[in-house]
Scaffold this motif. Structure first.
Motif, short mmCIF file in Angstrom:
data_model
loop_
_atom_site.label_atom_id
_atom_site.label_comp_id
_atom_site.label_asym_id
_atom_site.label_seq_id
_atom_site.Cartn_x
_atom_site.Cartn_y
_atom_site.Cartn_z
N GLN A 32 32.65 32.74 47.07
CA GLN A 32 33.96 32.36 47.61
C GLN A 32 34.83 31.73 46.52
O GLN A 32 36.03 32.04 46.41
CB GLN A 32 33.77 31.38 48.76
N ASN A 33 34.25 30.88 45.70
CA ASN A 33 34.99 30.22 44.62
C ASN A 33 35.48 31.24 43.59
O ASN A 33 36.62 31.17 43.11
CB ASN A 33 34.10 29.18 43.95
N TYR A 34 34.65 32.21 43.27
CA TYR A 34 35.03 33.26 42.31
C TYR A 34 36.19 34.09 42.86
O TYR A 34 37.14 34.43 42.14
CB TYR A 34 33.83 34.15 42.00
N ILE A 35 36.10 34.41 44.14
CA ILE A 35 37.17 35.20 44.75
C ILE A 35 38.49 34.45 44.74
O ILE A 35 39.54 35.00 44.41
CB ILE A 35 36.76 35.59 46.19
N ASN A 36 38.43 33.17 45.07
CA ASN A 36 39.66 32.38 45.12
C ASN A 36 40.31 32.21 43.75
O ASN A 36 41.55 32.24 43.63
CB ASN A 36 39.38 31.00 45.72
N LYS A 37 39.50 32.04 42.72
CA LYS A 37 40.04 31.74 41.39
C LYS A 37 40.28 32.97 40.52
O LYS A 37 41.13 32.95 39.64
CB LYS A 37 39.09 30.79 40.65
N LYS A 38 39.52 34.05 40.76
CA LYS A 38 39.61 35.21 39.89
C LYS A 38 40.21 36.45 40.57
O LYS A 38 40.91 37.23 39.91
CB LYS A 38 38.22 35.58 39.36
N ILE A 39 39.95 36.60 41.85
CA ILE A 39 40.33 37.86 42.51
C ILE A 39 41.69 37.74 43.18
O ILE A 39 42.59 38.55 42.93
CB ILE A 39 39.26 38.27 43.54
N LEU A 40 41.86 36.73 44.01
CA LEU A 40 43.07 36.64 44.83
C LEU A 40 44.33 36.40 43.99
O LEU A 40 45.44 36.61 44.49
CB LEU A 40 42.92 35.54 45.88
N PRO A 85 34.54 41.77 39.58
CA PRO A 85 35.41 42.29 40.65
C PRO A 85 34.80 43.51 41.35
O PRO A 85 35.01 43.71 42.55
CB PRO A 85 36.70 42.67 39.91
N GLU A 86 34.02 44.29 40.61
CA GLU A 86 33.44 45.50 41.18
C GLU A 86 32.34 45.23 42.20
O GLU A 86 32.02 46.12 43.00
CB GLU A 86 32.88 46.40 40.07
N ASN A 87 31.73 44.02 42.18
CA ASN A 87 30.65 43.79 43.14
C ASN A 87 30.85 42.53 43.99
O ASN A 87 30.04 42.25 44.87
CB ASN A 87 29.31 43.70 42.41
N ILE A 88 31.93 41.79 43.76
CA ILE A 88 32.03 40.47 44.37
C ILE A 88 32.14 40.53 45.89
O ILE A 88 31.56 39.70 46.59
CB ILE A 88 33.22 39.68 43.75
N LEU A 89 32.87 41.49 46.42
CA LEU A 89 33.03 41.53 47.88
C LEU A 89 31.72 41.84 48.58
O LEU A 89 31.37 41.21 49.59
CB LEU A 89 34.10 42.54 48.27
N VAL A 90 31.00 42.80 48.06
CA VAL A 90 29.74 43.16 48.71
C VAL A 90 28.70 42.06 48.51
O VAL A 90 27.84 41.82 49.38
CB VAL A 90 29.24 44.53 48.20
N ALA A 112 38.19 45.09 43.42
CA ALA A 112 37.23 44.59 44.40
C ALA A 112 37.21 45.47 45.65
O ALA A 112 36.14 45.85 46.14
CB ALA A 112 37.57 43.14 44.77
N LEU A 113 38.39 45.80 46.17
CA LEU A 113 38.44 46.62 47.39
C LEU A 113 38.01 48.05 47.12
O LEU A 113 37.29 48.66 47.91
CB LEU A 113 39.87 46.61 47.96
N ARG A 114 38.42 48.59 45.98
CA ARG A 114 38.11 49.99 45.68
C ARG A 114 36.62 50.19 45.44
O ARG A 114 36.02 51.17 45.90
CB ARG A 114 38.90 50.44 44.46
N SER A 115 35.99 49.27 44.72
CA SER A 115 34.57 49.43 44.38
C SER A 115 33.66 49.19 45.57
O SER A 115 32.54 49.72 45.62
CB SER A 115 34.20 48.47 43.25
#
Length: 584
Positions: free
Chosen positions: A130-138, A101-106, A147-150
């Motif tokens: 994209q798949n990680y974000i959909n299944k783990k983050i959102l 989560p700490e690096n996925i967006l960047v 994710a947003l803070r890091s």
């Protein structure tokens, strides 16, 4: 110095990246045939792994085919810089990359920047991110916040990308839900026992965190930088969240990053934060922060809300925020002037004037209040800890008392000019007041603190006061007040006599028989009324006698002064006559 940062055992071969000075290398027997520079750091790599997965690099290499030497590519604006490009390079070399989560967006932004799409390779990095974000983050509050803070310092330029928007929408949906349905908030996850109590060094303290279903997300949201936080507030507004919750989140954020605001805030509405990690972003420009918060504040009513608005306005004055920001705050305060406190309105003058208080600001607030009288502004929910708005029938009287108290307080300022005092007294229309006792009190204080006023200046200020709207006590005090012009004292006396006649006439008419005095005296109610009239008349008689004594004393003093002047003249004349006689 050589440092290995990644390795993967596959087929008996060890693949690793290592660094020498300011350059990165991939440990293999094949010599590198391409150099990529990111943020001043050189990466000595191989063309085929890169162009097989990155459309951007493939296009650049294709344009450099005529070059004799190995191409050197300068990648400007790569999200995340050299560290994130290195993750993408490892992915190109089929080294396993761990998303967090700490690096996925960047990482997602870098994959988008490098065009690592399915067009160039199946299961490419953009699709996997994209798949990680959909299944783990959102699906996780903590995941979205982390994710947003890091990544917030690296995604500001990409805040309008769909992936960032998806995270904000997911947070807004979860903010409106019961927190027990989505897991504990990120800030408290490591501090709470399974029963919900606070742990200190792993020891059960017995204390519990006080939060409600609606405000549990305030602290987590306050860890975001203001541009991202602003986007989040705008997103939850689109979902129709209660304006009370929006105000609470904004107040929480402001209290975190605006030192000094709590000096003018009631110590309520905030919860004690225990062991909060240092994850909050730095706020370098507090002026910009105040202007941004003022733009987001809703138009509602509430006692605590009004106090918060006055505190923000005071800081806006200190930091010289732009005119639109101050006008917006003054208008929001004007909507609920009756809920303000005297201390809140006593805003010091920061403009370099000799006046102690910024009375111009308060006059503008009063004008906003008068213009909003006919509008119905929704109060915050009465079920909250915020006191309800007073009934509309008491609105004007509450505001009038507050304005009168304010004018009386600033009247003691020795630098306050008569023109400014007059403007303040006239700011709240006299016809909206039930009594003018507040005006009289302010004038009395002003005259005492400004003994050098001319008689005409005193009379000019007293014209604002309606003597017919003074209470009996105020009339009695006015008739004995040496600071009032004599003409005004006579007007008060005449007005008191008129009120007394009108009161007697009304009482007699109420008895139903104005000609039968005996009937009125036998009525128990009229006996009480008669006693009130006699008491009222005795007060007026005493005041009238004091006024007559005052006039007589003035006349005697004038006569004594005249006789003293005549005596001095005769003395001088006798002295000259005596010197002439001696000279002869």
């Amino acid at each position: 110095m050589t440092t290995a940062i990644a390795s993967d055992d596959s087929g008996g071969r060890t693949k690793r990246f290592y660094r020498q000075g300011n350059e990165w290398f991939f440990g293999t027997s094949l010599q590198s045939d391409i150099t990529v520079e990111v943020d001043g750091i050189l990466h000595h790599l191989h063309k085929f792994p890169l162009i097989s997965k990155s459309g951007k690099i493939a296009r650049i290499v294709e344009g450099l085919q005529d070059a004799k030497d190995d191409p050197q590519i300068l990648l400007e604006g790569c999200p995340g810089g050299s560290d994130v490009f290195l993750i993408a390079a490892k992915f190109c070399y089929e080294i396993k990359v761990k998303f967090k989560p700490e690096n996925i967006l960047v990482v997602y932004l870098a994959a988008d920047f490098l065009e690592m799409t399915e067009e160039y390779s199946e299961d490419n990095m953009l699709a996997m991110a994209q798949n990680y974000i959909n299944k783990k983050i959102l699906l996780s509050w903590n995941g979205c916040i982390s994710a947003l803070r890091s990544s917030q310092n690296r995604i500001l330029e990409a805040e309008n990308l769909p992936i960032v928007r998806k995270c904000l929408v997911a947070l807004s949906v979860m903010a409106c839900r019961d927190p027990s349905l989505i897991g504990r908030p990120a800030m408290y996850g490591s501090l709470m026992s399974p029963g919900g109590s606070i742990l200190w060094n792993g020891i059960h303290t017995g204390a519990t965190l006080r939060s409600t279903i609606s405000d549990w997300w305030f602290e987590d949201a306050s860890s975001l930088s203001f541009p991202i936080f602003k986007k989040f507030i705008e997103t939850i507004n689109e979902r129709g969240i209660r304006s009370l919750d929006v105000f609470g989140a904004l107040m929480f954020y402001a209290m975190e990053y605006l030192p000094g605001l709590d000096r003018w805030q009631n110590k309520q509405g905030g919860r004690r934060r225990i062991g909060r990690p240092s994850l909050a972003p730095e706020v370098a420009n507090r002026k910009a922060l105040i202007e941004g918060i003022a733009e987001l504040l809703p138009e509602n009513k509430g006692k605590l809300y009004c106090s918060f608005l006055l505190g923000i306005l005071r800081l806006a004055m200190i930091l010289d925020a732009d005119l639109l920001c101050k006008e917006s705050l003054e208008r929001k305060i004007g909507i609920q002037l009756e809920l303000a406190t005297l201390d809140g309105l006593l805003i010091p003058n920061f403009l370099g004037s000799d006046d102690l208080y910024d009375t111009d600001c308060v006059e503008r607030i009063i004008r906003h209040f008068l213009s909003f009288q006919s509008l119905k502004i929704a109060p915050f929910s009465a079920s909250t800890s915020h006191p309800a708005v007073p009934p509309s029938s008491n609105l004007l009287s509450s505001a009038a008392r507050l304005v009168d108290d304010y004018v009386a307080e600033v009247a003691s300022d020795v630098n306050l000019k008569p023109q400014k005092m007059q403007s303040l007294l006239e700011s709240f229309p006299e016809y909206l007041r039930e009594l003018d006792d507040g005006i009289y009190r302010a004038l009395d204080i002003y005259f005492k603190e400004h003994p050098g006023l001319q008689e005409n200046e005193r009379e000019q200020l007293c014209r604002i006061m309606n003597c017919q709207k003074l209470s009996t006590d105020a009339c009695v005090h006015a008739l004995q007040n040496p600071n009032l012009p004599l003409r005004v004292a006579l007007q008060v006396l005449f007005s008191e006599q008129q009120q007394l006649r009108a009161t007697i006439s009304n009482y007699l008419q109420a008895s139903g028989n104005t000609n039968n005095v005996a009937a009125t005296t036998t009525n128990p109610n009229m006996t009480t009324i008669s006693g009130e009239i006699l008491e009222r008349e005795s007060w007026v008689s005493v005041a009238r006698e004091n006024q007559y004594l005052r006039v007589n004393m003035d006349r005697i003093q004038s006569k004594v002064t005249e006789l003293e002047n005549q005596f001095m003249g005769m003395k001088k004349y006798m002295g000259r006559f005596s010197r002439r006689s001696m000279s002869r």
